[in-house]
Design a protein around this motif. Sequence first.
Motif, PDB file in Angstrom:
ATOM      1  N   UNK A 123       0.824  -1.216   0.000  1.00 26.23           N
ATOM      2  CA  UNK A 123       0.000   0.000   0.000  1.00 26.23           C
ATOM      3  C   UNK A 123       0.857   1.264   0.000  1.00 26.23           C
ATOM      4  N   UNK A 124       1.886   1.286   0.831  1.00 23.58           N
ATOM      5  CA  UNK A 124       2.711   2.496   0.955  1.00 23.58           C
ATOM      6  C   UNK A 124       3.499   2.788  -0.312  1.00 23.58           C
ATOM      7  N   UNK A 132      -7.447   2.427  -6.878  1.00 21.63           N
ATOM      8  CA  UNK A 132      -7.651   1.301  -5.968  1.00 21.63           C
ATOM      9  C   UNK A 132      -9.135   0.964  -5.944  1.00 21.63           C
ATOM     10  N   UNK A 133      -9.456  -0.296  -6.199  1.00 19.53           N
ATOM     11  CA  UNK A 133     -10.847  -0.725  -6.280  1.00 19.53           C
ATOM     12  C   UNK A 133     -11.352  -1.296  -4.961  1.00 19.53           C
ATOM     13  N   UNK A 134     -12.438  -0.732  -4.463  1.00 13.03           N
ATOM     14  CA  UNK A 134     -13.163  -1.273  -3.310  1.00 13.03           C
ATOM     15  C   UNK A 134     -14.539  -0.632  -3.268  1.00 13.03           C
ATOM     16  N   UNK A 135     -15.554  -1.439  -2.939  1.00 15.77           N
ATOM     17  CA  UNK A 135     -16.898  -0.874  -2.776  1.00 15.77           C
ATOM     18  C   UNK A 135     -17.261  -0.696  -1.312  1.00 15.77           C
ATOM     19  N   UNK A 149      -3.835  10.706  -1.653  1.00 17.69           N
ATOM     20  CA  UNK A 149      -3.620  10.822  -3.093  1.00 17.69           C
ATOM     21  C   UNK A 149      -4.278   9.700  -3.889  1.00 17.69           C
ATOM     22  N   UNK A 150      -4.641   8.604  -3.231  1.00 16.99           N
ATOM     23  CA  UNK A 150      -5.188   7.454  -3.949  1.00 16.99           C
ATOM     24  C   UNK A 150      -6.555   7.780  -4.548  1.00 16.99           C
ATOM     25  N   UNK A 151      -6.867   7.158  -5.681  1.00 13.48           N
ATOM     26  CA  UNK A 151      -8.199   7.287  -6.289  1.00 13.48           C
ATOM     27  C   UNK A 151      -8.965   6.003  -5.971  1.00 13.48           C
ATOM     28  N   UNK A 152      -9.907   6.107  -5.040  1.00 14.47           N
ATOM     29  CA  UNK A 152     -10.703   4.955  -4.622  1.00 14.47           C
ATOM     30  C   UNK A 152     -11.933   4.868  -5.509  1.00 14.47           C
ATOM     31  N   UNK A 280     -12.598  10.109   3.970  1.00 15.12           N
ATOM     32  CA  UNK A 280     -11.381   9.867   4.727  1.00 15.12           C
ATOM     33  C   UNK A 280     -10.795  11.092   5.398  1.00 15.12           C
ATOM     34  N   UNK A 281     -11.479  12.226   5.318  1.00 20.23           N
ATOM     35  CA  UNK A 281     -10.926  13.438   5.927  1.00 20.23           C
ATOM     36  C   UNK A 281     -10.877  13.339   7.442  1.00 20.23           C
ATOM     37  N   UNK A 282     -11.783  12.559   8.021  1.00 14.58           N
ATOM     38  CA  UNK A 282     -11.786  12.316   9.461  1.00 14.58           C
ATOM     39  C   UNK A 282     -11.949  10.826   9.709  1.00 14.58           C
ATOM     40  N   UNK A 283     -11.064  10.254  10.491  1.00 10.27           N
ATOM     41  CA  UNK A 283     -11.192   8.870  10.954  1.00 10.27           C
ATOM     42  C   UNK A 283     -10.972   8.882  12.461  1.00 10.27           C
TER      43      UNK A 283
END
Length: 318
Positions: A123-124, A132-135, A149-152, A280-283
Amino acid sequence: MTLRKGRTIVVGTRQSALALTQTGQVIDGLRELSARHGMDYSFEIRKIVTKGDRILDVTLSKVGGKGLFVKEIEQALLDKEIDLAVHSMKDMPYELPEGLMNGAVPKRIDPRDCIITRGGEGLAELPHGARVGTSSLRRASQLQHYRPDLRLEPVRGNIDSRIRKLETEGFDAIVLAAAGLTRMGWQERMTAPLEVDVCLPAVGQGALGIECRQEDTEIRELLSLYNDPETELAVRAERSFLGALNGGCQIPIGAYATISGGSEEEPELQLTGMVGNPDGSTVLKEMRRGTDPEALGKEVADALRAIGADRILSEIGG
């Protein structure tokens, strides 16, 4: 035990390769247990198509979330068309229909998510802006928080079809549950696991739930032999957390509990829970320890509410 010899036990399951594989593994375990106790059981698999299996072109969060993969199977249980059902625990809503119960939670396997990449990077090491593919909103929230920076992008389907889409649809990586690949015997396809401090698992991930009718004492007695007490305790804490936040697939929620100490009679659990924004701005994460799984789940949920989870939940509509 009051088990009847010669009974045919009808087991309901989804018809995906993973569902059938894990159902076969459960049946093997139950057959061995029943033989050890002198019972002459036979087992029959009943394949059931669920709403989640029929709708493959929309993300789960947009078509109802949790319950999509269990409702039709639970109805078959209530209608006595099947005697028990094998589910992936992470698919099970917190509230079960009246008259049904979790009869066993077998020993959990790897609860983590894992990444499969085209180039073999972790990942890093993925390139800037990698697709990156995920539903899963839970995965997307945490991965975006870790790597903004990743495009989910969404990817649905069974394990095999999602792995194919890694090549055919130009993804740099996809994220799956390690447990599914392990049960299929496809561990070599994993590039790397995602540690829980990076991506906290879904509630119950890596565990199975074997659902039955409360009134069927014979099946309940058989399933009690197959239950793993430590896994059951951990999953109860995670599911209590889920229930306290009234969470489903529409909200990025994760939880993971382990036995952290205590005694054999009174094990101590450690539970970490998270709530995040879809972008993902806040977790938010909180961890607590305790011996009562239901109370612990509520305690972690309350701790998250105290640091802002309520705002996230209300914004998303939770």
